[in-house]
Write an enzyme that holds these catalytic residues in place. Structure first.
Site, PDB file in Angstrom:
ATOM      1  N   LYS A   1       2.482  -3.451   7.225  1.00  0.00           N
ATOM      2  CA  LYS A   1       2.653  -3.646   5.775  1.00  0.00           C
ATOM      3  C   LYS A   1       4.094  -3.300   5.365  1.00  0.00           C
ATOM      4  O   LYS A   1       4.689  -3.987   4.537  1.00  0.00           O
ATOM      5  CB  LYS A   1       1.663  -2.775   4.982  1.00  0.00           C
ATOM      6  CG  LYS A   1       0.208  -3.157   5.125  1.00  0.00           C
ATOM      7  CD  LYS A   1      -0.133  -4.534   4.577  1.00  0.00           C
ATOM      8  CE  LYS A   1      -0.066  -4.606   3.072  1.00  0.00           C
ATOM      9  NZ  LYS A   1      -0.514  -5.955   2.587  1.00  0.00           N
TER      10      LYS A   1
ATOM     11  N   GLY B   1      -3.777  10.129  14.533  1.00  0.00           N
ATOM     12  CA  GLY B   1      -2.639  10.038  13.587  1.00  0.00           C
ATOM     13  C   GLY B   1      -3.070  10.056  12.135  1.00  0.00           C
ATOM     14  O   GLY B   1      -2.385   9.511  11.275  1.00  0.00           O
TER      15      GLY B   1
ATOM     16  N   THR C   1       0.820  -1.211   0.000  1.00  0.00           N
ATOM     17  CA  THR C   1       0.000   0.000   0.000  1.00  0.00           C
ATOM     18  C   THR C   1       0.857   1.266   0.000  1.00  0.00           C
ATOM     19  O   THR C   1       1.990   1.252   0.515  1.00  0.00           O
ATOM     20  CB  THR C   1      -0.901   0.001   1.258  1.00  0.00           C
ATOM     21  OG1 THR C   1      -1.398   1.309   1.488  1.00  0.00           O
ATOM     22  CG2 THR C   1      -0.132  -0.412   2.509  1.00  0.00           C
ATOM     23  N   ASP C   2       0.293   2.360  -0.523  1.00  0.00           N
ATOM     24  CA  ASP C   2       1.016   3.641  -0.469  1.00  0.00           C
ATOM     25  C   ASP C   2       1.147   4.156   0.965  1.00  0.00           C
ATOM     26  O   ASP C   2       1.920   5.073   1.228  1.00  0.00           O
ATOM     27  CB  ASP C   2       0.340   4.692  -1.370  1.00  0.00           C
ATOM     28  CG  ASP C   2      -1.099   5.006  -0.982  1.00  0.00           C
ATOM     29  OD1 ASP C   2      -1.625   4.386  -0.039  1.00  0.00           O
ATOM     30  OD2 ASP C   2      -1.704   5.888  -1.635  1.00  0.00           O
ATOM     31  N   GLU C   3       0.372   3.558   1.891  1.00  0.00           N
ATOM     32  CA  GLU C   3       0.434   4.048   3.281  1.00  0.00           C
ATOM     33  C   GLU C   3       1.795   3.796   3.921  1.00  0.00           C
ATOM     34  O   GLU C   3       2.114   4.397   4.946  1.00  0.00           O
ATOM     35  CB  GLU C   3      -0.684   3.421   4.115  1.00  0.00           C
ATOM     36  CG  GLU C   3      -2.046   3.801   3.590  1.00  0.00           C
ATOM     37  CD  GLU C   3      -3.183   3.549   4.570  1.00  0.00           C
ATOM     38  OE1 GLU C   3      -2.950   3.623   5.779  1.00  0.00           O
ATOM     39  OE2 GLU C   3      -4.288   3.271   4.093  1.00  0.00           O
TER      40      GLU C   3
ATOM     41  N   TYR D   1     -14.650  11.970   8.936  1.00  0.00           N
ATOM     42  CA  TYR D   1     -13.633  12.302   9.943  1.00  0.00           C
ATOM     43  C   TYR D   1     -13.174  13.749   9.823  1.00  0.00           C
ATOM     44  O   TYR D   1     -12.938  14.248   8.710  1.00  0.00           O
ATOM     45  CB  TYR D   1     -12.403  11.413   9.761  1.00  0.00           C
ATOM     46  CG  TYR D   1     -12.541  10.027  10.323  1.00  0.00           C
ATOM     47  CD1 TYR D   1     -13.051   9.810  11.600  1.00  0.00           C
ATOM     48  CD2 TYR D   1     -12.133   8.916   9.590  1.00  0.00           C
ATOM     49  CE1 TYR D   1     -13.160   8.529  12.126  1.00  0.00           C
ATOM     50  CE2 TYR D   1     -12.229   7.632  10.102  1.00  0.00           C
ATOM     51  CZ  TYR D   1     -12.743   7.450  11.375  1.00  0.00           C
ATOM     52  OH  TYR D   1     -12.843   6.187  11.888  1.00  0.00           O
TER      53      TYR D   1
ATOM     54  N   TYR E   1      -1.334  -0.525  11.148  1.00  0.00           N
ATOM     55  CA  TYR E   1      -1.585  -1.179   9.854  1.00  0.00           C
ATOM     56  C   TYR E   1      -0.429  -0.908   8.881  1.00  0.00           C
ATOM     57  O   TYR E   1       0.192  -1.840   8.350  1.00  0.00           O
ATOM     58  CB  TYR E   1      -2.905  -0.672   9.241  1.00  0.00           C
ATOM     59  CG  TYR E   1      -3.038  -0.974   7.750  1.00  0.00           C
ATOM     60  CD1 TYR E   1      -3.148  -2.285   7.300  1.00  0.00           C
ATOM     61  CD2 TYR E   1      -3.030   0.053   6.795  1.00  0.00           C
ATOM     62  CE1 TYR E   1      -3.236  -2.571   5.927  1.00  0.00           C
ATOM     63  CE2 TYR E   1      -3.126  -0.223   5.437  1.00  0.00           C
ATOM     64  CZ  TYR E   1      -3.222  -1.536   5.006  1.00  0.00           C
ATOM     65  OH  TYR E   1      -3.306  -1.803   3.666  1.00  0.00           O
TER      66      TYR E   1
END
Ligand SMILES: NC(=O)c1ccc[n+]([C@@H]2O[C@H](COP(=O)([O-])OP(=O)(O)OC[C@H]3O[C@@H](n4cnc5c(N)ncnc54)[C@H](O)[C@@H]3O)[C@@H](O)[C@H]2O)c1
Length: 339
Positions: free
Chosen positions: A157, A278, A125-127, A210, A153
């Site tokens: 990853k 965060g 993932t780009d996260e 959010y 998470y």
């Protein structure tokens, strides 16, 4: 080719299985999935009885079970989608993320080494790159951007990505890694932004956004992601990382407003809730490498993809109604009640 698809009862894995069925009907597909809350066998119903398809309910952390399946099926290629994938859940309970996303990946790679697969592909993932500031639209994530994670998470990853690259360097396991931006499309579990908003809007329920909804994500239609993965698996170079993204940055609030318009519901349904801890501000992928190396470009425009997705949720009510009526309801109450 014999392809082991892990996590194939989840959102992207299932779409990948359907992509393979269409593009490479000669391939044998073995789907391994633990069927957590996010896995849904009804998603795979249309292929369950195909001769060239096998489903195995197995946990990727179960070394014995995984090795047995490799022994029986001798896959040529492994594509690892299996993961705990929801950031909010990782903030509530990080442990299972470390177990599945890191240990599970190592078990799959150990089996891949033993049985000599020709490719192990890790879906990431780009996260893993952390976030970018909102006021620097010139900045994009490239494959060289340092890993800088924000949530349990994304940390799990990133750890799996590093482990995968170390199996290439240390053992010569032919590994590729792809890091994709946010996906949307059919079969996405209703806790993620787009299906959550479509389903709530259809039921005239509040649309919980959010913070102020200004966080920016780069959205990609799931079929474009599947096509990119398939290219990397068949033509990508072992030991390489490929970013996959659509150059399609959108603020969450603008997506929710588009969904209201598409479903024909008023924007007054939108309610702002306390921000995620965060919460990353902006993700944006530079997909230049996969374009130059493999000729990949996204094909689905966001407006078209969103329309198709809304249509799919309208046409497949039975699929999501079962989910939202079950255990998921308790989780939803916990996450959004009184925030
Ligand atoms: N959804 C996105 O926008 C996105 C973007 C980039 C990358 N990814 C990555 O793509 C992959 C798939 O994401 P998704 O959105 O389809 O996730 P998902 O949560 O919809 O599906 C995950 C699947 O993995 C299975 N699973 C979970 N733990 C398992 C275990 N221990 N053993 C075997 N199976 C297990 C679940 O049952 C489920 O079927 C993940 O690795 C995720 O990190 C997702």
């Amino acid at each position: 080719m014999r392809i082991l698809v892990t996590g194939g009862a989840g959102f992207i894995g299932a779409n990948y299985i359907y992509y393979l069925k269409k593009q490479h009907p000669e391939d044998r597909i073995i789907c391994l999935d633990k069927l957590t809350y996010a896995g849904n066998l009804s998603t795979l119903e249309p292929v369950m009885h195909d001769g060239n398809f096998r489903f195995s309910r197995t946990d990727i952390c179960d070394r014995e079970g995984v090795f047995r399946l490799f022994e029986e099926e001798r896959p040529d290629v492994v594509v690892n989608f299996a993961a705990e994938s929801h950031v909010d859940r990782s903030i509530e309970s990080p442990g299972i993320f470390l177990q599945t996303n890191i240990i599970g990946t190592s078990v799959l790679m150990d089996a891949s080494r033993k049985y000599g697969v020709s490719r192990f592909h890790q879906v990431s993932t780009d996260e893993v790159y952390g976030d970018l500031p909102l006021d620097r639209p010139d900045l994009l994530f490239t494959e060289e951007t340092p890993l800088h994670t924000s949530s349990p998470y994304s940390s799990s990853k990133a750890a799996a990505d590093l482990l995968a690259m170390s199996y290439w360097r240390t053992y010569g396991l032919p590994v590729t890694v792809s890091r994709c931006s946010n996906n949307y499309g059919p079969y996405q579990f209703p806790e993620k932004l787009i299906p959550l908003m479509i389903i709530n809007a259809l039921s005239d329920k509040p649309l919980p956004v959010y913070g102020q909804g200004i966080n920016v994500r780069d959205w990609l239609y799931v079929e474009d992601h599947c096509r990119a993965i398939d290219l990397v698996v068949r033509q990508g170079t072992p030991g390489e990382v490929y970013n996959i993204g659509g150059h399609n940055e959108m603020r969450n609030i603008d997506i929710v407003k588009m969904i209201c318009r598409e479903v024909g519901k008023p924007e007054s349904l939108i309610t702002f809730v306390t921000d995620r801890k965060g919460h990353d501000m902006r993700y944006a992928i530079d997909p230049a490498k996969i374009h130059a190396a493999l000729g990949w470009l996204p094909e689905t425009k966001f407006e078209d993809g969103l329309r198709k997705t809304v249509r799919w949720y309208l046409d497949n009510r039975a699929w999501w109604e079962t989910i939202v009526s079950g255990e998921y309801r308790e989780y939803y109450e916990k996450m959004y009640h009184n925030r």
